[in-house]
Design an enzyme around this catalytic site. Structure first.
Site, PDB file in Angstrom:
ATOM      1  N   PRO A   1      42.000  38.863  43.333  1.00 41.92           N
ATOM      2  CA  PRO A   1      42.865  40.046  43.249  1.00 41.92           C
ATOM      3  C   PRO A   1      43.399  40.549  44.589  1.00 41.92           C
ATOM      4  CG  PRO A   1      40.571  40.690  43.053  1.00 41.92           C
ATOM      5  CD  PRO A   1      40.580  39.191  43.134  1.00 41.92           C
ATOM      6  N   GLY A   2      43.039  39.904  45.692  1.00 39.06           N
ATOM      7  CA  GLY A   2      43.728  40.248  46.927  1.00 39.06           C
ATOM      8  C   GLY A   2      42.898  40.957  47.985  1.00 39.06           C
TER       9      GLY A   2
ATOM     10  N   GLU B   1      48.481  32.255  43.776  1.00 41.74           N
ATOM     11  CA  GLU B   1      47.540  32.534  42.694  1.00 41.74           C
ATOM     12  C   GLU B   1      48.062  31.855  41.434  1.00 41.74           C
ATOM     13  OE1 GLU B   1      44.445  33.879  42.138  1.00 41.74           O
ATOM     14  OE2 GLU B   1      44.902  33.257  40.105  1.00 41.74           O
TER      15      GLU B   1
ATOM     16  N   ARG C   1      46.181  37.566  36.859  1.00 42.10           N
ATOM     17  CA  ARG C   1      45.528  37.896  38.131  1.00 42.10           C
ATOM     18  C   ARG C   1      46.572  38.100  39.240  1.00 42.10           C
ATOM     19  NH1 ARG C   1      39.998  37.280  38.569  1.00 42.10           N
ATOM     20  NH2 ARG C   1      40.113  36.578  40.733  1.00 42.10           N
TER      21      ARG C   1
ATOM     22  N   ASP D   1      50.021  26.684  41.269  1.00 43.50           N
ATOM     23  CA  ASP D   1      48.814  25.925  41.579  1.00 43.50           C
ATOM     24  C   ASP D   1      48.922  25.453  43.032  1.00 43.50           C
ATOM     25  OD1 ASP D   1      46.910  23.924  41.877  1.00 43.50           O
ATOM     26  OD2 ASP D   1      47.006  23.378  39.762  1.00 43.50           O
TER      27      ASP D   1
ATOM     28  N   CYS E   1      31.827  32.131  46.955  1.00 44.18           N
ATOM     29  CA  CYS E   1      30.692  33.012  46.658  1.00 44.18           C
ATOM     30  C   CYS E   1      29.651  32.203  45.875  1.00 44.18           C
ATOM     31  CB  CYS E   1      31.122  34.287  45.941  1.00 44.18           C
ATOM     32  SG  CYS E   1      31.927  34.023  44.368  1.00 44.18           S
TER      33      CYS E   1
HETATM   34  N1  SAM Z   1      40.413  35.524  47.550  1.00 43.60           N
HETATM   35  C1  SAM Z   1      40.312  36.433  46.424  1.00 43.60           C
HETATM   36  C2  SAM Z   1      39.963  37.817  46.936  1.00 43.60           C
HETATM   37  O1  SAM Z   1      39.376  37.942  48.014  1.00 43.60           O
HETATM   38  O2  SAM Z   1      40.273  38.799  46.253  1.00 43.60           O
HETATM   39  C3  SAM Z   1      39.322  35.930  45.381  1.00 43.60           C
HETATM   40  C4  SAM Z   1      39.693  34.553  44.909  1.00 43.60           C
HETATM   41  S1  SAM Z   1      38.786  33.972  43.524  1.00 43.60           S
HETATM   42  C5  SAM Z   1      37.335  33.382  44.299  1.00 43.60           C
HETATM   43  C6  SAM Z   1      39.641  32.478  43.176  1.00 43.60           C
HETATM   44  C7  SAM Z   1      41.047  32.660  42.636  1.00 43.60           C
HETATM   45  O3  SAM Z   1      41.695  31.376  42.655  1.00 43.60           O
HETATM   46  C8  SAM Z   1      41.123  33.116  41.192  1.00 43.60           C
HETATM   47  O4  SAM Z   1      41.956  34.239  41.111  1.00 43.60           O
HETATM   48  C9  SAM Z   1      41.743  31.934  40.448  1.00 43.60           C
HETATM   49  O5  SAM Z   1      42.587  32.319  39.372  1.00 43.60           O
HETATM   50  C10 SAM Z   1      42.536  31.265  41.545  1.00 43.60           C
HETATM   51  N2  SAM Z   1      42.776  29.823  41.376  1.00 43.60           N
HETATM   52  C11 SAM Z   1      42.019  28.899  40.756  1.00 43.60           C
HETATM   53  N3  SAM Z   1      42.562  27.683  40.854  1.00 43.60           N
HETATM   54  C12 SAM Z   1      43.697  27.814  41.569  1.00 43.60           C
HETATM   55  C13 SAM Z   1      44.693  26.920  42.024  1.00 43.60           C
HETATM   56  N4  SAM Z   1      44.612  25.622  41.740  1.00 43.60           N
HETATM   57  N5  SAM Z   1      45.733  27.394  42.720  1.00 43.60           N
HETATM   58  C14 SAM Z   1      45.823  28.724  43.009  1.00 43.60           C
HETATM   59  N6  SAM Z   1      44.901  29.620  42.606  1.00 43.60           N
HETATM   60  C15 SAM Z   1      43.847  29.176  41.912  1.00 43.60           C
END
Ligand code: SAM
Length: 295
Positions: A119-120, A140, A145, A167, A233
């Site tokens: 979420p940023g 994203e 999201r 992606d 995480c």
């Molecule tokens: N960095 C974010 C923060 O600090 O708020 C948290 C990120 S969370 C660990 C991972 C995110 O990656 C999720 O929102 C997920 O939907 C997204 N995600 C998963 N696969 C992805 C891809 N292939 N390309 C871009 N985003 C992706």
């Protein structure tokens, strides 16, 4: 009472960490204190401290940043009712998750890619650390999201961020970046607990595959001589150090050390690569992995 997913996770933690696994499991089961980050795009630490005191909220700060605030007598729901929250002057964020943007060390002139942004929390922190000046591309994949990401960017005043709903594995290799944050999607093993745990072997395997693909893409998109940060995480070696040990040599990339006394207060789990930071979960810190990679 432990649920089945959490039991499966504990078994893998015991295989990975032997005697230290019990400490990690106990840490996962602790209720963590609420923490927040001062958004320096909109305010400063002293103003936030004044507002917290006015609301009778007790707090301290992490040894490594006065902008990392630990709340001692209130929950997230209490913080969400404050004006400073609604005005985007603070961001509810775990201490561990404030570390990767600090390691990336964004500068105003940098073109930065955040490959998994929603979420940023970290995107807005990168913006703040660069004084709002760095050109940040935030990718994203998930549309819903991504909406949340846009909302947070707007509320936090991070105006130089371009959101791409895509992606990251499919980004065009011709566009290179000065710095890249890959805060990879992961099994969440560092934030699970016996009350809430989505961990399954299947999720774990899928995450490992995705992380490898994202990391390879990141290393292709990083300008030579520049730095990226890989974080999760998760506290499972396959999602962290084992992945890096497998992939970095293929790209002539190497790890840059994170000094042992950096981020004092965060206990460490043993990690095969001494340059990285692997945080033991406890009452203050989520279980977390971060490494600086240079190409
Ligand atoms: N960095 C974010 C923060 O600090 O708020 C948290 C990120 S969370 C660990 C991972 C995110 O990656 C999720 O929102 C997920 O939907 C997204 N995600 C998963 N696969 C992805 C891809 N292939 N390309 C871009 N985003 C992706």
């Amino acid at each position: 009472m432990e649920n089945g997913n959490f039991r499966a996770l504990c078994d893998i933690l015991r295989e990975s960490y032997g005697d230290r696994a019990d400490e990690a499991v106990a840490g996962l089961c602790e209720e963590r204190l609420t923490t927040l980050r001062v958004n320096t795009l909109k305010t400063c630490a002293d103003d936030v401290f004044k507002s917290l005191r006015a609301a009778n909220i007790r707090f301290s700060t992490a040894a490594w940043s006065e902008n990392a605030v630990i709340i001692e007598n209130a929950h997230e729901s209490d913080i969400r009712r404050l004006d400073i929250y609604r005005e985007g002057k603070i961001y509810l964020q775990s201490l561990s998750s404030m570390i990767p943007p600090i390691l990336l060390d964004p500068k105003p002139e940098d073109a930065i890619l955040d490959m998994a942004a929603a979420p940023g929390g970290k995107t807005t922190q990168l913006a703040a650390l660069s004084g709002g000046a760095a050109a940040i591309t935030a990718c994203e994949k998930n549309k819903i999201r991504a909406e949340r990401l846009r909302f947070n960017l707007e509320r936090q005043g991070a105006n130089r961020v371009t959101v791409m709903v895509c992606d990251s594995r499919k980004l065009d290799d011709r566009f290179l970046f000065d710095k890249i944050l890959l805060d990879a999607p992961c099994s969440g093993s560092g934030t699970a607990s016996n009350r809430r745990c989505d961990f399954t072997e299947q999720l774990y395997r899928r995450c490992c595959e995705l992380q490898a693909e994202l990391l390879k893409k990141a290393l292709r998109l990083l300008k030579p001589g520049r730095r990226m940060v890989y974080s999760t995480c998760s506290i499972l070696p396959e999602e962290n150090e084992n992945l890096l040990l497998k992939i970095l040599p293929k790209f002539s990339a190497k790890l840059a050390p994170i000094p042992e006394n950096a981020f004092s207060g965060a206990k460490r789990l043993p990690c095969k690569i001494p340059e990285a930071l692997l945080i033991m979960p406890d009452r203050l810190y989520e279980g977390f992995f971060a490494a600086i990679i240079e190409k």
